[in-house]
Motif scaffolding. Sequence first.
Motif, mmCIF file in Angstrom:
data_model
loop_
_atom_site.group_PDB
_atom_site.id
_atom_site.type_symbol
_atom_site.label_atom_id
_atom_site.label_comp_id
_atom_site.label_asym_id
_atom_site.label_seq_id
_atom_site.Cartn_x
_atom_site.Cartn_y
_atom_site.Cartn_z
ATOM 1 N N SER A 1 1.106 -1.447 -0.078
ATOM 2 C CA SER A 1 0.101 0.065 -0.252
ATOM 3 C C SER A 1 1.301 0.945 0.110
ATOM 4 O O SER A 1 1.452 2.020 1.197
ATOM 5 C CB SER A 1 -0.553 -0.334 1.160
ATOM 6 O OG SER A 1 -1.376 1.131 1.407
ATOM 7 N N PHE B 1 -0.243 3.720 2.634
ATOM 8 C CA PHE B 1 0.145 3.684 4.076
ATOM 9 C C PHE B 1 1.458 4.139 4.248
ATOM 10 O O PHE B 1 1.797 4.803 5.078
ATOM 11 C CB PHE B 1 0.287 2.276 4.416
ATOM 12 C CG PHE B 1 0.815 1.524 5.042
ATOM 13 C CD1 PHE B 1 0.182 1.335 6.478
ATOM 14 C CD2 PHE B 1 1.936 0.876 5.221
ATOM 15 C CE1 PHE B 1 0.480 1.572 7.598
ATOM 16 C CE2 PHE B 1 2.558 0.282 6.639
ATOM 17 C CZ PHE B 1 1.978 0.371 7.624
ATOM 18 N N THR C 1 2.136 7.776 4.366
ATOM 19 C CA THR C 1 1.711 7.774 5.971
ATOM 20 C C THR C 1 2.039 7.628 7.041
ATOM 21 O O THR C 1 2.269 8.725 7.884
ATOM 22 C CB THR C 1 -0.079 7.808 6.221
ATOM 23 O OG1 THR C 1 -0.555 7.388 4.504
ATOM 24 C CG2 THR C 1 -0.880 7.584 7.116
ATOM 25 N N ARG D 1 -9.133 3.545 7.013
ATOM 26 C CA ARG D 1 -7.595 2.969 8.046
ATOM 27 C C ARG D 1 -7.381 1.430 6.533
ATOM 28 O O ARG D 1 -6.205 1.103 6.500
ATOM 29 C CB ARG D 1 -8.219 1.589 9.048
ATOM 30 C CG ARG D 1 -9.483 1.413 8.740
ATOM 31 C CD ARG D 1 -9.552 0.838 9.837
ATOM 32 N NE ARG D 1 -11.249 0.024 9.801
ATOM 33 C CZ ARG D 1 -12.569 1.070 10.191
ATOM 34 N NH1 ARG D 1 -12.203 2.331 10.782
ATOM 35 N NH2 ARG D 1 -13.802 0.999 10.071
ATOM 36 N N ARG E 1 -6.767 1.309 3.599
ATOM 37 C CA ARG E 1 -5.584 2.058 2.346
ATOM 38 C C ARG E 1 -4.642 2.947 3.350
ATOM 39 O O ARG E 1 -2.589 2.756 2.679
ATOM 40 C CB ARG E 1 -6.185 3.178 0.942
ATOM 41 C CG ARG E 1 -5.994 2.658 0.280
ATOM 42 C CD ARG E 1 -6.873 2.618 -1.322
ATOM 43 N NE ARG E 1 -6.679 4.615 -0.357
ATOM 44 C CZ ARG E 1 -6.218 5.559 -1.361
ATOM 45 N NH1 ARG E 1 -5.032 5.011 -1.633
ATOM 46 N NH2 ARG E 1 -5.775 6.883 -0.473
ATOM 47 N N MET E 2 -4.794 3.992 3.700
ATOM 48 C CA MET E 2 -3.409 4.567 4.466
ATOM 49 C C MET E 2 -2.883 4.397 5.499
ATOM 50 O O MET E 2 -1.834 4.363 6.307
ATOM 51 C CB MET E 2 -3.609 5.693 4.575
ATOM 52 C CG MET E 2 -4.312 6.626 2.900
ATOM 53 S SD MET E 2 -5.131 8.212 3.722
ATOM 54 C CE MET E 2 -3.585 9.098 3.877
ATOM 55 N N GLY E 3 -3.960 3.214 6.445
ATOM 56 C CA GLY E 3 -3.942 3.314 8.434
ATOM 57 C C GLY E 3 -2.949 2.258 8.435
ATOM 58 O O GLY E 3 -1.584 2.171 9.306
ATOM 59 N N LEU E 4 -3.159 1.358 7.813
ATOM 60 C CA LEU E 4 -2.733 -0.213 7.461
ATOM 61 C C LEU E 4 -2.093 -0.504 6.424
ATOM 62 O O LEU E 4 -2.896 -0.351 5.385
ATOM 63 C CB LEU E 4 -3.694 -1.208 8.275
ATOM 64 C CG LEU E 4 -4.633 -0.926 9.482
ATOM 65 C CD1 LEU E 4 -5.342 -1.469 9.681
ATOM 66 C CD2 LEU E 4 -3.165 -1.144 10.713
ATOM 67 N N ALA E 5 -0.828 -1.656 5.586
ATOM 68 C CA ALA E 5 -1.339 -1.845 4.872
ATOM 69 C C ALA E 5 -2.071 -3.901 5.568
ATOM 70 O O ALA E 5 -0.891 -4.807 5.582
ATOM 71 C CB ALA E 5 0.541 -2.895 4.616
ATOM 72 N N ASN F 1 2.310 -3.882 10.524
ATOM 73 C CA ASN F 1 1.572 -2.757 10.438
ATOM 74 C C ASN F 1 2.229 -2.050 11.888
ATOM 75 O O ASN F 1 2.106 -1.137 11.278
ATOM 76 C CB ASN F 1 0.421 -2.589 10.461
ATOM 77 C CG ASN F 1 -0.572 -2.684 8.902
ATOM 78 O OD1 ASN F 1 -0.432 -2.407 7.997
ATOM 79 N ND2 ASN F 1 -0.569 -4.396 9.335
ATOM 80 N N VAL G 1 -4.251 1.243 14.452
ATOM 81 C CA VAL G 1 -3.931 2.014 14.103
ATOM 82 C C VAL G 1 -3.526 3.247 14.920
ATOM 83 O O VAL G 1 -2.931 3.857 15.300
ATOM 84 C CB VAL G 1 -4.558 3.468 12.390
ATOM 85 C CG1 VAL G 1 -4.312 3.781 12.091
ATOM 86 C CG2 VAL G 1 -5.030 1.685 11.811
#
Lengths: 356, 506
Positions: A226, A229, A232, B338, B340-344, B352, B408
């Motif tokens: 991602s 991610f 970020t 969360r 896409r941005m908060g977690l892979a 993570n 997160v």
Amino acid sequence: MNGMREGTMAREAISWAVALAWIAAVLFILMALVGAPFGDALAAFLQNAFGGRRFSYLMATLSRTALIAGMAVSVMLSFRAGLFNIGGEGQLVAGGLVAALAALLLPGPPLFVLTASILAAMLAGAGWALLAGVMQLYVGVPLLVGSLLLNYPIRYIASYIVAHPFRDVQSGMVQSHLVPQATWLPYFPGTRLDIGLLFIVAASVFAVVYSRTTVHGYHARMNGLSPAFARTVGLPVRKLTLQTLAMSGAIAGLVGAIAVFGIHHRYIDGMLVQPLYAWTGIIAVLLVGMIPWAVPLSGLFFAAIQTGAAGMERSAGVPKEIALVMQAVIILFVASRVSGALVASSERKAGAADDA
Amino acid sequence: MRVALSGITVRFGALTAVDNASLAIEPGEIHAVVGENGAGKTTLMNVLFGLVEPEAGTISLDGEEMHWASPQEAIRHGLGMVHQHFMLQESMTVLENVVLCAEPVGRFGFIDFAAARRRLAEVADEHGIAMELDRPVGRLSVGERQVVEVLKMLYREAEVLILDEPTSVLTPLEKDRLFATLRSFRSAGKAIVLITHKLDEVMELADRVSVMRAGRLVRSGPLSATSKEEIARGIIGGELPPARQRTARAPGKEVLAVRDLKVAGRGGTVGPLSLSVCAGEIVGIAGVSGNGQAELIQAITGLASLLSGEIVLCGRPIGHLDVEDRRLIGMSYIPEDRQRMGLALGATVSENANAGRDERAAYTRGPFLNRAAMAGFARQLIERYRIRVGGPAALASTMSGGNKQKLVVGRELARDTPLVIAENPTWGVDIGAIDFIHGELMRMRDEGHAVLLVSTELDEVLALSDRILVMYSGAFAGEVAGAEADRERIGGMMTSRAAAALPEVA
């Protein structure tokens, strides 16, 4: 839970059996069409992929495996990091060309020339890959486009160099002079297989260790899973991109050098492009997903299919075109099986999540 | 049209999303389906609409059993659904979106837009909806887009209307007008299903209410036969957590200062914006989503570059720094997205938890990873933030929404930075997790961290903030102290053009 797993395995086994039956059926029909005896052709296929007098055909398969697996490892490193570097061909050509030129131009003891030429080839491959990366990061050309388009200039630059300034005119072919014989990679004792394979084994081991145990490999994988991610949480995305591309390109360059010092001993126009090593490498990676240890095995599979099909043409009288169709049929069925299994397993994982 | 669902069961892998649920939807009624996230409300309605095929159970319309091969079939039989995430083509106009897939064909096979326009004007008029048909949808506010979705259903002559969380993107005024429109549909004899998790809306609007919990329909009956408390107990399967007490606290020194910030947004430039957040206070930014909050946060976190202005964090200008440097100076960020941005999601919990961790020496040995240390840290987060997951080696995708969010929140808050940015931190998580996350944010405030909270849930902003900024159309429409904030005043500041599209409340 246990019963479920057994059920899945049984289903997997059945679907493989079905795929193999389909392959056999299609091949049988194809051979019936051209009137080739099925048993002979199959024997010829296996013989030419893995047999031969003193396993000479197996050696040919392994020699091809080295190049395909090397390109596959190179591609895998990029893909895993989410970088769609499909310019392996250009990086391979850059490596092969620079390796041959360096060996022709550099003075000094053979071992030094060989080492320096291989390093120069890796640098050239890395540089060519970096160019695509810089175009993406600073000019905004998507990597997929940039890396692909960069295949063409280097290909024709190489053609020009071996057609004009560095051409071995006497040979009558578009090729460079032979590199000094003392720099040729030796054969494994008692075989006709050069030790280039060892370099690829080393590169594969490096790739597995790098992917599983290093901080850099971890960060690259996060970016691959991602990109949003990775950005970020503050991973150094630009640096990661450039470094990963350089690594990927360096391995492609190494493969080019091995083709020069181990197989052809000179740069012949088209020698790295026509056999489609880079593209086969990409398919080999796509076949098994991003599982590092499986990538070299996938390379072996493709090399065996190719040499086996070529052999079928030689010894069982199957026309070359039909041999190529068969090759495609085998790859198609196996690929659909493998990626089907991968999709199914990722769906099982996704099914466990309940985020609506 | 009378709809009956009976014995519906849906399974996704090992998870039973809907378990033997039976429900009747009557014409001329507004039927609220309530429950926590993941309780199966949306899945049940997706079954009715033909998006999900049930493992067991039947759907019948006016007593006739139906089997949908696709949503198109359900639409042809008079069903309409407004999804939580709108299904609109942004580059096409309102009219084009409404007729899409139901185009009136004129002579020679061309689309007869004139006929479509006449019919649409008629239905809109009937329910008092005013909407410019030639504006591209991309230029509409979120509230206006919802009106387009409603128009789409009307145009298709839907007799059963399903709305999934329709008010989550609306200002209070827009909400009132949408409700008025829904009442008008009810008088016209249509059946309306309202999926929601907001009890006030149920009490205000519904005739009948069904409560779902963990895939089961726990109760269903007329609203008059139940009470708000009873519904709430049905939703969570127990008593509500007590209301949160906040301690008075004088804010400390300024941690984040934003001055005259301008950022490029989708609909135009956002800003100029100025704000400051001090140690020991929560500053809440209220507003309907899409009014520039996302751009503001991206500029502060370093995910987007600024056009002009200045951002100062802990006394240092950070406008030119990258994300990593800003985080090191003292910023944590709980992103809205969360997934896409908060977690892979394809990575493990441990991977993570350790991504972007500051003290790199704690989980590495030279260039190599110390997997044991990484797992140890993940285990700490799992325990401290009560994350329900198989363990550090489990994939992040195997967690429920609430537990993903806790991971997160845990990862970011464990960094203990002077500034914490939380963007819709409880979006789509269950009541238990909401309570926990609110508690953690309050704890950070009480310990002297500066917290910048952006939320489209007005209740959340009201419950947590010491000061409230209201954002509208790329600028701050006003500031209110948390203690004297009331819904109407803030709602007024959130007003947008969409309100004009629906009729006045009589």
